[in-house]
Design a protein around this motif. Structure first.
Motif, PDB file in Angstrom:
ATOM      1  N   THR A  26       0.842  -1.189   0.000  1.00  0.00           N
ATOM      2  CA  THR A  26       0.000   0.000   0.000  1.00  0.00           C
ATOM      3  C   THR A  26       0.883   1.247   0.000  1.00  0.00           C
ATOM      4  O   THR A  26       1.684   1.461   0.901  1.00  0.00           O
ATOM      5  N   ASP A  27       0.724   2.075  -1.056  1.00  0.00           N
ATOM      6  CA  ASP A  27       1.577   3.257  -1.201  1.00  0.00           C
ATOM      7  C   ASP A  27       1.057   4.085  -2.381  1.00  0.00           C
ATOM      8  O   ASP A  27       0.104   3.695  -3.057  1.00  0.00           O
ATOM      9  N   VAL A  28       1.712   5.212  -2.625  1.00  0.00           N
ATOM     10  CA  VAL A  28       1.426   6.037  -3.796  1.00  0.00           C
ATOM     11  C   VAL A  28       2.521   5.787  -4.820  1.00  0.00           C
ATOM     12  O   VAL A  28       3.715   5.834  -4.495  1.00  0.00           O
ATOM     13  N   ILE A 142      -0.838   7.464  -8.495  1.00  0.00           N
ATOM     14  CA  ILE A 142      -1.996   6.714  -8.001  1.00  0.00           C
ATOM     15  C   ILE A 142      -1.729   6.086  -6.643  1.00  0.00           C
ATOM     16  O   ILE A 142      -0.629   5.598  -6.377  1.00  0.00           O
ATOM     17  N   ALA A 143      -2.747   6.122  -5.792  1.00  0.00           N
ATOM     18  CA  ALA A 143      -2.683   5.453  -4.489  1.00  0.00           C
ATOM     19  C   ALA A 143      -3.217   4.037  -4.662  1.00  0.00           C
ATOM     20  O   ALA A 143      -4.357   3.850  -5.104  1.00  0.00           O
ATOM     21  N   VAL A 174      -7.200   3.418  -5.273  1.00  0.00           N
ATOM     22  CA  VAL A 174      -8.208   4.068  -4.438  1.00  0.00           C
ATOM     23  C   VAL A 174      -8.253   5.579  -4.627  1.00  0.00           C
ATOM     24  O   VAL A 174      -9.224   6.232  -4.238  1.00  0.00           O
ATOM     25  N   LYS A 175      -7.177   6.154  -5.230  1.00  0.00           N
ATOM     26  CA  LYS A 175      -7.151   7.606  -5.405  1.00  0.00           C
ATOM     27  C   LYS A 175      -6.154   7.956  -6.497  1.00  0.00           C
ATOM     28  O   LYS A 175      -5.159   7.239  -6.695  1.00  0.00           O
ATOM     29  N   LEU A 201      -1.359   8.682   3.128  1.00  0.00           N
ATOM     30  CA  LEU A 201      -0.145   7.897   3.370  1.00  0.00           C
ATOM     31  C   LEU A 201       0.094   7.684   4.863  1.00  0.00           C
ATOM     32  O   LEU A 201       0.478   6.594   5.291  1.00  0.00           O
ATOM     33  N   ASP A 202      -0.131   8.713   5.658  1.00  0.00           N
ATOM     34  CA  ASP A 202       0.066   8.603   7.110  1.00  0.00           C
ATOM     35  C   ASP A 202      -0.817   7.518   7.715  1.00  0.00           C
ATOM     36  O   ASP A 202      -0.428   6.834   8.664  1.00  0.00           O
TER      37      ASP A 202
END
Length: 232
Positions: A26-28, A142-143, A174-175, A201-202
């Motif tokens: 999970t990351d951008v 993209i996230a 998701v974004k 991200l946090d």
């Protein structure tokens, strides 16, 4: 025979291979759109498939549903109409890469040939698809969420898909963000500073989301309830 066994009887023994993780953390991620094309499920629901070459060298592909089976891009709740999350995602991706919404790109769709997995052939085959030309080759930010989800199976007696107790892992976009400003579509529209991406991200970076089926399968008194695999 050696004390260690027979060893090999020829030179055709397969060499050892290292297997890497198939899903992304999970990351951008930044990347370039290889192709974006429209499709339709047997149910009638419309979708858009996004294929991205990420800057880390990996290919990321996802099919996002943008309508229900009647072709509607919206749903109604509490007497208010909302866009479906999938439609918002792809429409925002179009805005971020072309400056136009999805429906503004209808006249710029052309047939292109891509490789798609065919379940009957059990292989990738060349397929003609309606590609959204202005989006191809554009940069994206993209996230991507990593999710452990419960598999479902159709219950013939109820007509509903129910949880099987088996779990698998997948990724979902998701974004989407403007690569230059890191703004969301909402921040860009309202001329607000880019704060949502860092907030997301946090809260989410590196975290695997756990999702169970909404329709739980009925279990017998002696059958244990399904639990996540605990892969992560």
């Amino acid at each position: 025979m050696s004390i260690f066994g027979t060893g090999t009887t020829g030179n055709n023994v397969e060499k050892e291979k290292d297997f890497s993780k198939r899903t992304l953390d999970t990351d951008v991620y930044a990347g370039t759109l290889k192709v974006v094309f429209a499709g339709q499920a047997a149910s009638g629901a419309r979708n858009v498939t996004v294929q991205v070459k990420l800057d880390n060298g990996k290919d990321y592909n996802e099919t996002v549903y943008i309508s229900n089976k009647e072709g509607k891009n919206t749903y109604t709740k509490d007497d208010k109409e909302f866009y479906l999350p999938g439609f918002l995602l792809i429409n925002n991706l179009a805005l971020m890469t072309t400056g136009k919404g999805l429906f503004e790109l209808v006249d710029e769709v052309e047939t292109r040939t891509v490789k798609q997995y065919d379940f009957d052939a059990r292989a990738e085959v060349a397929t003609d698809v309606p590609a959204i030309i202005p989006m191809i080759g554009k940069r994206v930010l993209i996230a991507i969420q990593e999710e452990e989800y419960e598999k479902t199976k159709l219950n013939e007696s109820t007509g509903k898909y129910e949880g099987t107790g088996e779990y698998a892992v997948r990724n979902n976009i998701v974004k989407v963000y403007n690569e230059e400003t890191q703004q969301t579509a909402v921040e860009q529209r309202d001329d607000k500073p880019a704060t949502q991406m860092q907030s997301w991200l946090d809260l989410n970076k590196g975290i695997v989301k756990k999702t169970e089926s909404k329709n739980k399968a009925k279990t017998s008194p002696n059958q244990k309830a399904a639990t996540p695999s605990g892969l992560f």
